[in-house]
Write a protein that holds these residues in place. Structure first.
Motif, PDB file in Angstrom:
ATOM      1  N   TRP A 115     -70.750  -8.860  17.472  1.00 23.98           N
ATOM      2  CA  TRP A 115     -71.434  -8.424  16.257  1.00 23.98           C
ATOM      3  C   TRP A 115     -72.388  -7.306  16.635  1.00 23.98           C
ATOM      4  CZ3 TRP A 115     -73.126 -13.584  13.490  1.00 23.98           C
ATOM      5  CH2 TRP A 115     -72.000 -14.379  13.287  1.00 23.98           C
ATOM      6  N   ALA A 116     -72.148  -6.125  16.107  1.00 21.18           N
ATOM      7  CA  ALA A 116     -72.955  -4.963  16.465  1.00 21.18           C
ATOM      8  C   ALA A 116     -73.565  -4.350  15.215  1.00 21.18           C
ATOM      9  CB  ALA A 116     -72.111  -3.929  17.198  1.00 21.18           C
ATOM     10  N   ALA A 117     -74.867  -4.055  15.275  1.00 19.39           N
ATOM     11  CA  ALA A 117     -75.550  -3.479  14.118  1.00 19.39           C
ATOM     12  C   ALA A 117     -75.005  -2.105  13.769  1.00 19.39           C
ATOM     13  CB  ALA A 117     -77.047  -3.391  14.392  1.00 19.39           C
ATOM     14  N   ASP A 118     -74.521  -1.360  14.781  1.00 15.39           N
ATOM     15  CA  ASP A 118     -74.098   0.014  14.512  1.00 15.39           C
ATOM     16  C   ASP A 118     -72.657   0.124  14.044  1.00 15.39           C
ATOM     17  OD1 ASP A 118     -73.134  -0.767  16.959  1.00 15.39           O
ATOM     18  OD2 ASP A 118     -73.529   1.135  17.961  1.00 15.39           O
ATOM     19  N   THR A 119     -71.791  -0.836  14.400  1.00 18.62           N
ATOM     20  CA  THR A 119     -70.389  -0.734  13.991  1.00 18.62           C
ATOM     21  C   THR A 119     -69.895  -1.931  13.186  1.00 18.62           C
ATOM     22  OG1 THR A 119     -69.642  -1.725  16.081  1.00 18.62           O
ATOM     23  CG2 THR A 119     -69.791   0.685  15.987  1.00 18.62           C
ATOM     24  N   GLY A 120     -70.635  -3.039  13.206  1.00 23.39           N
ATOM     25  CA  GLY A 120     -70.165  -4.238  12.526  1.00 23.39           C
ATOM     26  C   GLY A 120     -69.327  -5.098  13.451  1.00 23.39           C
ATOM     27  N   HIS A 121     -68.517  -5.974  12.882  1.00 25.41           N
ATOM     28  CA  HIS A 121     -67.689  -6.871  13.679  1.00 25.41           C
ATOM     29  C   HIS A 121     -66.639  -6.089  14.459  1.00 25.41           C
ATOM     30  CE1 HIS A 121     -69.431 -10.467  12.150  1.00 25.41           C
ATOM     31  NE2 HIS A 121     -69.057 -10.253  10.905  1.00 25.41           N
ATOM     32  N   THR A 122     -66.352  -6.569  15.655  1.00 21.11           N
ATOM     33  CA  THR A 122     -65.325  -5.937  16.479  1.00 21.11           C
ATOM     34  C   THR A 122     -63.958  -6.559  16.257  1.00 21.11           C
ATOM     35  OG1 THR A 122     -65.801  -7.424  18.330  1.00 21.11           O
ATOM     36  CG2 THR A 122     -67.040  -5.359  18.229  1.00 21.11           C
ATOM     37  N   VAL A 123     -63.848  -7.482  15.312  1.00 20.07           N
ATOM     38  CA  VAL A 123     -62.574  -8.101  14.932  1.00 20.07           C
ATOM     39  C   VAL A 123     -62.491  -8.114  13.400  1.00 20.07           C
ATOM     40  CG1 VAL A 123     -62.378  -9.533  17.007  1.00 20.07           C
ATOM     41  CG2 VAL A 123     -63.587 -10.406  15.004  1.00 20.07           C
ATOM     42  N   PRO A 124     -61.307  -8.319  12.826  1.00 18.48           N
ATOM     43  CA  PRO A 124     -61.196  -8.333  11.361  1.00 18.48           C
ATOM     44  C   PRO A 124     -61.930  -9.489  10.690  1.00 18.48           C
ATOM     45  CG  PRO A 124     -59.059  -7.852  12.354  1.00 18.48           C
ATOM     46  CD  PRO A 124     -59.958  -8.284  13.479  1.00 18.48           C
ATOM     47  N   VAL A 125     -61.896 -10.677  11.307  1.00 17.61           N
ATOM     48  CA  VAL A 125     -62.455 -11.866  10.663  1.00 17.61           C
ATOM     49  C   VAL A 125     -63.318 -12.620  11.665  1.00 17.61           C
ATOM     50  CG1 VAL A 125     -61.924 -14.053   9.510  1.00 17.61           C
ATOM     51  CG2 VAL A 125     -60.464 -12.050   9.123  1.00 17.61           C
TER      52      VAL A 125
END
Length: 620
Positions: A115-125
């Motif tokens: 979970w990254a503040a700059d890109t969001g989730h690194t997986v779809p779900v």
């Protein structure tokens, strides 16, 4: 901004593709002429890093191809039933013909890497239970503002301009609470209709503890009696036997001793026993004084607070308004992730009165309705004299953390234990003060002398240690059956509490499949919330109506009159077929083709309109 390109070599892009049709035969669209839609951000995001140049998810829709697998991320160590929950979500996707891959990672890895503040989730779900941090039960913003494009907690990469406008309005409404509640109700209605995530249930908090040797456990909503987000049990516990050290067994270790740069890890919660904020939240989820004893709203952007007199740091130094001003400036300069919600709206801090107690003025950059609820409760104040010479606070982990809290540091062995002892000068050890806050839960007495968090390998070992007397409580939640098993031992009791922290499934809105509102609504219909609550949780949870993260406890902001989704897999599959999806001979979902593909592309471009909203034909 929609990207559609000829898919030469599209089979490689699609992963496990074939050229499937609804009856198992080949479609009319030649592979070389197929269109594609790639995972992408669809706005000029105000958060640095959210660009298509570094998007962390690769998932491509290819016209006429079988859908590639969706990765579902979860942490089985987060809750004893989280794997079963992940399997329930996997079944929902599979029932709609979508292949899946489950990705089980430790909770701390999920928070730190996935979970990254700059890109969001690194997986779809992805999924989690949202920790029971006090501020989440005090104000709608901790959950509603996750939909705002300027919020670092918007891991979904969700952007709905109509909702954003309403979010801005309610966030600035300080004086008229009735109007703010109405705006929040509109947001919940729109978000649920948009099916922006998959909200499952408010699960009861179940733990087990030694009641033969200790009394005074406080069942705080969201936290239960023995977890780490609230301090009430720890300061209210009274030994009834010879032991004055209370040992809490845990399965997740701390990563350091820096509360403000802990990035949501266990240390952020356990260290709250060492530090105070300006305000706290009572077991009834009311705002109660801490380092500040009252607040005056001077105007929409000016708040003044009187600070508590007679407060000392654990090293004996006096607490002053300088510590408040210094902490805010430090958190802002070095971008503290834990303190971001607190200092975000603050432009600057002024000292109105110096000395013991004293008074401070917060000048806000703009009106902020949540400043005197969740933000001040989220606050932590650091000692200026211990931090002002630190070269890089964001990388600093103090060897001997010093706060003003009810407990003071003794020692920490990473992966083994964390030990604190009572700080006698804290106001919470005063019976009158504690009784005023705890009400019927109050138990008089001097309290415990020490508290220890002992690392135990897994839940079974945790229960065994509790039964053998090596620990006095579980610091993690248990399933209903596990708690019953633990309580089979004399002197051990199963303890339960209600919850305001939801269990939900995050959908990454950069993924073309999940950008399709029709698919999101179909997924909502394919999710068997009731079956999970009854079959796995034994009924010990409240099923969430619609797609809403706000608890009914959050009055007056909760809206129970929102769009809901009956569990109906066949109806969900029909929705997809009407929208142009098909199923191949193996019952796998296939991307639309031809005119149906164009309709799909239109829905993905919009992101918030289904087939009916756009007056698209029935492609079934």
């Amino acid at each position: 901004m929609l990207t559609t390109t000829a898919a030469l070599g599209a089979a490689g892009l699609a992963g496990c593709g074939g050229n499937g049709g609804g009856d198992g035969t080949e479609t009319d669209t030649p592979l070389s002429d197929a269109e594609t839609i790639e995972t992408q951000f669809r706005h000029d995001w105000p958060i640095d890093g959210k660009t298509n140049d570094n998007i962390p998810v690769e998932y491509t829709a290819v016209e006429g191809e079988t859908l590639p697998p969706i990765t579902i991320n979860f942490a089985s160590d987060e809750e004893p039933w989280m794997r079963e929950h992940a399997l329930m979500i996997q079944r929902a996707f599979n029932d709609l013909g979508v292949p899946t891959e489950l990705d089980d990672v430790p909770t701390n890895v999920m928070y730190d890497e996935y979970w990254a503040a700059d890109t969001g989730h690194t997986v779809p779900v992805s999924m989690n239970t949202h920790g029971p941090d006090p501020q989440r039960g005090l104000d709608p913003n901790p959950f509603l503002m996750r939909m705002h494009p300027e919020t670092s907690g918007n891991y979904y990469n969700y952007w709905n301009e109509e909702i954003t406008e309403l979010l801005n309005e309610q966030a600035a409404e300080i004086e008229d609470q009735e109007r703010r509640a109405d705006l929040c109700g509109q947001i919940q209605e729109l978000a649920s209709e948009d099916a922006y995530l998959d909200a499952i249930a408010f699960t009861e908090v179940i733990t087990a503890a030694n009641t033969a040797d200790f009394e005074g456990y406080v069942p705080t909503p969201g936290n239960g009696t023995t977890r780490d987000s609230f301090i009430w049990t720890q300061v209210n516990l009274q030994p009834t036997g010879d032991a004055t050290t209370w040992v809490k067994g845990i399965t997740a270790s701390m990563g350091g001793l820096s509360i403000a740069w802990a990035a949501g890890g266990p240390e952020a919660k356990r260290l709250t026993n060492l530090y105070d904020g300006l305000y706290d939240a009572s077991p009834e989820l009311e705002i109660v004084p801490a380092l500040a004893v009252n607040a005056d709203v001077v105007d929409d952007t000016t708040v003044e607070m009187d600070l508590r007199e007679g407060v000392t740091w654990h090293d004996g130094e006096q607490f002053t308004p300088e510590d408040v001003k210094f902490s805010v400036e430090l958190f802002k300069e070095y971008n503290s992730p834990e303190m971001g919600p607190f200092v975000g709206p603050i432009d600057n801090v002024e000292i109105v009165e110096e000395g013991d107690g004293g008074r401070v003025r917060f000048n806000l950059a703009e009106p902020d309705a949540a400043f005197l609820t969740q933000r001040v409760v989220r606050s932590v104040i650091l000692p200026k004299h211990r931090w002002e010479d630190v070269d890089n606070p964001a990388q600093y982990s103090p060897d001997n953390p010093v706060g003003t809290g009810p407990f003071q540091f003794v020692d920490w062995s990473q992966g083994s234990q964390f030990r604190v002892e009572k700080y006698e000068d804290h106001w919470m050890w005063d019976d009158d003060t504690r009784e005023e806050i705890l009400g019927d839960y109050f138990v008089a007495g001097d309290g415990i002398d020490e508290m220890v968090w002992a690392n135990v390998g897994n839940t079974d070992a945790l229960i065994g240690a509790l039964q053998s007397g090596d620990i006095d409580a579980t610091g993690t939640t248990l399933s209903n059956d596990q708690a019953d098993r633990a309580a089979g031992t004399e002197g051990i009791e199963k303890q339960t509490a209600s919850n305001f922290a939801p269990l939900d499934v995050h959908l990454n809105h950069t993924v073309p499949l999940l950008r399709d509102k029709t698919f999101r609504q179909a997924l909502s219909h394919a999710t068997d919330k009731e079956g999970f609550v009854e079959g796995v949780l034994g009924g010990r949870a409240d099923v969430i109506e619609g797609q809403n993260l706000l608890s009914p406890m959050l009055t007056p902001f909760y809206n129970g009159d929102i769009p809901t989704y009956e569990y109906d897999v066949e109806g969900a599959r029909t929705m997809l077929q009407e929208a142009g999806y098909t199923f191949d001979g193996d019952d796998n979902l296939v991307w639309p083709t031809g005119d149906a593909w164009d309709a799909f592309a239109e829905r993905v471009e919009d992101g918030h309109a289904n087939r009916e909203d756009l007056d698209q034909p029935d492609f079934s």
